[in-house]
Design an enzyme around this catalytic site. Structure first.
Site, mmCIF file in Angstrom:
data_model
loop_
_atom_site.group_PDB
_atom_site.id
_atom_site.type_symbol
_atom_site.label_atom_id
_atom_site.label_comp_id
_atom_site.label_asym_id
_atom_site.label_seq_id
_atom_site.Cartn_x
_atom_site.Cartn_y
_atom_site.Cartn_z
ATOM 1 C CG HIS A 1 -1.856 -1.181 1.241
ATOM 2 N ND1 HIS A 1 -2.835 -1.351 0.302
ATOM 3 C CD2 HIS A 1 -1.920 -2.267 2.046
ATOM 4 C CE1 HIS A 1 -3.469 -2.474 0.541
ATOM 5 N NE2 HIS A 1 -2.928 -3.054 1.593
ATOM 6 C CG PHE B 1 -10.872 -3.990 11.369
ATOM 7 C CD1 PHE B 1 -9.966 -4.126 10.331
ATOM 8 C CD2 PHE B 1 -10.437 -4.231 12.664
ATOM 9 C CE1 PHE B 1 -8.643 -4.485 10.576
ATOM 10 C CE2 PHE B 1 -9.121 -4.583 12.914
ATOM 11 C CZ PHE B 1 -8.220 -4.710 11.870
ATOM 12 C CG ASP C 1 -15.711 -2.844 6.302
ATOM 13 O OD1 ASP C 1 -15.324 -2.455 5.204
ATOM 14 O OD2 ASP C 1 -15.904 -4.041 6.560
ATOM 15 C CG ASP D 1 -10.435 -6.750 8.382
ATOM 16 O OD1 ASP D 1 -9.850 -5.844 7.757
ATOM 17 O OD2 ASP D 1 -11.631 -6.708 8.678
ATOM 18 C CE1 TYR D 2 -3.266 -4.960 8.739
ATOM 19 C CE2 TYR D 2 -5.348 -3.804 8.482
ATOM 20 C CZ TYR D 2 -4.116 -3.935 9.091
ATOM 21 O OH TYR D 2 -3.719 -3.032 10.060
ATOM 22 C CG ASP E 1 -5.709 -5.114 0.841
ATOM 23 O OD1 ASP E 1 -4.660 -5.476 1.405
ATOM 24 O OD2 ASP E 1 -6.195 -3.977 1.003
HETATM 25 N N1 LIG Z 1 -12.700 -4.294 7.506
HETATM 26 C C1 LIG Z 1 -11.920 -3.311 7.032
HETATM 27 N N2 LIG Z 1 -12.484 -2.120 6.742
HETATM 28 C C2 LIG Z 1 -11.658 -1.158 6.266
HETATM 29 C C3 LIG Z 1 -10.289 -1.326 6.081
HETATM 30 C C4 LIG Z 1 -9.804 -0.084 5.586
HETATM 31 C C5 LIG Z 1 -8.437 0.308 5.208
HETATM 32 N N3 LIG Z 1 -7.406 -0.531 5.727
HETATM 33 C C6 LIG Z 1 -6.345 -0.751 4.812
HETATM 34 C C7 LIG Z 1 -5.243 0.147 5.091
HETATM 35 C C8 LIG Z 1 -4.139 -0.521 5.383
HETATM 36 C C9 LIG Z 1 -4.391 -1.935 5.447
HETATM 37 O O1 LIG Z 1 -3.481 -2.621 4.653
HETATM 38 C C10 LIG Z 1 -5.770 -2.128 4.926
HETATM 39 O O2 LIG Z 1 -5.753 -2.701 3.659
HETATM 40 C C11 LIG Z 1 -10.888 0.765 5.478
HETATM 41 N N4 LIG Z 1 -11.971 0.093 5.897
HETATM 42 C C12 LIG Z 1 -13.380 0.490 5.876
HETATM 43 O O3 LIG Z 1 -13.863 0.161 4.557
HETATM 44 C C13 LIG Z 1 -14.820 1.149 4.149
HETATM 45 C C14 LIG Z 1 -14.235 1.905 2.986
HETATM 46 O O4 LIG Z 1 -14.218 1.019 1.873
HETATM 47 P P1 LIG Z 1 -14.128 1.681 0.392
HETATM 48 O O5 LIG Z 1 -15.406 2.543 0.248
HETATM 49 O O6 LIG Z 1 -14.067 0.482 -0.533
HETATM 50 O O7 LIG Z 1 -12.861 2.529 0.381
HETATM 51 C C15 LIG Z 1 -15.027 2.061 5.364
HETATM 52 O O8 LIG Z 1 -16.010 1.515 6.219
HETATM 53 C C16 LIG Z 1 -13.666 1.959 6.051
HETATM 54 O O9 LIG Z 1 -13.753 2.270 7.435
HETATM 55 C C17 LIG Z 1 -9.717 -2.590 6.398
HETATM 56 O O10 LIG Z 1 -8.521 -2.862 6.258
HETATM 57 N N5 LIG Z 1 -10.582 -3.543 6.864
#
Ligand SMILES: Nc1nc2c(c(CN[C@H]3C=C[C@H](O)[C@@H]3O)cn2[C@@H]2O[C@H](COP(=O)(O)O)[C@@H](O)[C@H]2O)c(=O)[nH]1
Length: 341
Positions: A53, A237, A239, A314-315, A319
């Site tokens: 990233h 998480f 989301d 989750d990550y 992704d």
């Molecule tokens: N469960 C979960 N939810 C996550 C993330 C992340 C960012 N983490 C990244 C950053 C560094 C790490 O390497 C992760 O890859 C954002 N969100 C949530 O997603 C939604 C946005 O989505 P979209 O509209 O498509 O961008 C929003 O609710 C946001 O709060 C995660 O990792 N897990």
């Protein structure tokens, strides 16, 4: 008064009483098998957070920790009513949407000499300044800009009062415990209190507090102040993207009535029964996938590139959802406008 159930306890309770969202055991196993092939690769490894990233900090210093804190304080509600009209941020020749548009805007501000990650700045930043920092390249602004401004002021003032203006001081007070850090964050910062009711019980998801702990662990590369001995107690998480990808992969199903509602794009309010079932069953589903994956690793004697936990699953799944946006077009995600996820 007793605190709410933990996120893991909440998820188990919700999954056992859910009426419109169901976990598919066969799907759980299939996802675990998909992940098994990745356990020795970079995607299911702590280092992937930086290696995969480009917008995430390279460093593992105090500034990087404060970058994580500000982005996770604003890490909510990026979805737009119509997918073809959304907030976009161009940065260093690439265009970013959703969560990444926030990271691009933060990095752009820092490049412009705006100290957006310093509590002394965001404690008194004005709405105009926040609108400038988070400005979109399209005519669609980032959702909930006023809320983001209010939360920055509220959080910055607390950070100055309680932690001498740096989240690293908050991390150090948690004595390398992920749970202590999560609870200190929830106790100190109101906007992280992702708690609601289900079937008469107080339940918690703490989505932003948990991802803040996870991203702190990641930015510090699991070392020094970020060497959390109990990082495996952090759950996925809850989301709006993970439910979508779990349905796409066949590990989660919706009732006909709920699916119709989501396909129509009907809004669900924070704390609605169906919204809570979607978040809780998704969280429990990832816990079951993790258990199944650990069993498969054991059985097959697979080599892993480090500890496999729900954070890394989750990550990976988040992704995966990003990379398979086209394939997932037919699967709706639930629309809830709130500051918690
Ligand atoms: N469960 C979960 N939810 C996550 C993330 C992340 C960012 N983490 C990244 C950053 C560094 C790490 O390497 C992760 O890859 C954002 N969100 C949530 O997603 C939604 C946005 O989505 P979209 O509209 O498509 O961008 C929003 O609710 C946001 O709060 C995660 O990792 N897990």
């Amino acid at each position: 008064m007793d605190g709410p159930l933990t996120p893991r306890e909440s998820a188990k309770f919700i999954a056992e009483n859910s009426r419109d969202v169901f976990i598919d055991g066969g799907g759980v196993r299939r996802v675990a098998e998909l992940l098994l092939a990745k356990v020795s690769g970079p995607e299911l490894h702590l280092g992937g957070w930086k290696a995969l990233h480009e917008l995430n900090p390279r460093a593992a210093d105090e500034a990087a920790v404060n970058w994580v804190f500000v982005t996770d304080t604003l890490n909510f509600s990026f979805w737009s009513e119509r997918d073809e009209r959304k907030c976009l941020v161009g940065y260093r020749g690439k265009t970013y949407s959703g969560y990444w548009s926030l990271c691009a805007a933060v990095n752009r501000a820092l490049d412009e000499g705006i100290p957006i990650t310093s509590a002394s700045y965001y404690a008194t930043v004005t709405l105009d300044q926040v609108q400038h920092v988070l400005r979109s390249d399209t005519d669609v602004p980032m959702p909930l800009i006023e809320e983001r401004h209010r939360i920055l002021n509220e959080t910055g003032k607390i950070m100055l009062e309680k932690f001498e203006g740096s989240f690293l001081n908050c991390v150090r007070k948690s004595e390398k415990s992920a749970q202590k850090l999560m609870h200190l964050v929830v106790k100190s910062f109101p906007s992280y209190r992702d708690v609601t009711q289900f079937e008469g019980k107080r339940i918690s998801f703490y989505k932003r507090a948990q991802i803040l702990v996870a991203d702190t662990w990641s930015v510090l590369e699991g070392k020094g102040d970020g060497c959390f001995k109990d990082i495996s107690s952090i759950t996925m998480f809850a989301d709006y993207r993970l439910p979508q990808v779990l349905v796409h992969l066949g590990a989660l199903n919706y009732s006909k009535e709920l699916l119709e509602k989501l396909l129509k794009g009907e809004m669900l309010s924070y704390g609605d029964r169906q919204e809570v079932e979607i978040r809780g069953c998704s969280l429990w589903c990832v816990e079951l996938i993790r258990d199944c994956l650990l069993e498969l690793i054991e059985k097959k004697g697979e080599k892993t590139s480090g500890e496999i936990n729900s954070v890394l699953l989750d990550y990976y799944l988040w992704d995966y959802a990003r990379d398979h946006r086209e394939d997932m077009k037919g699967i709706p995600f639930h629309h809830t406008r709130c500051i918690y996820y």
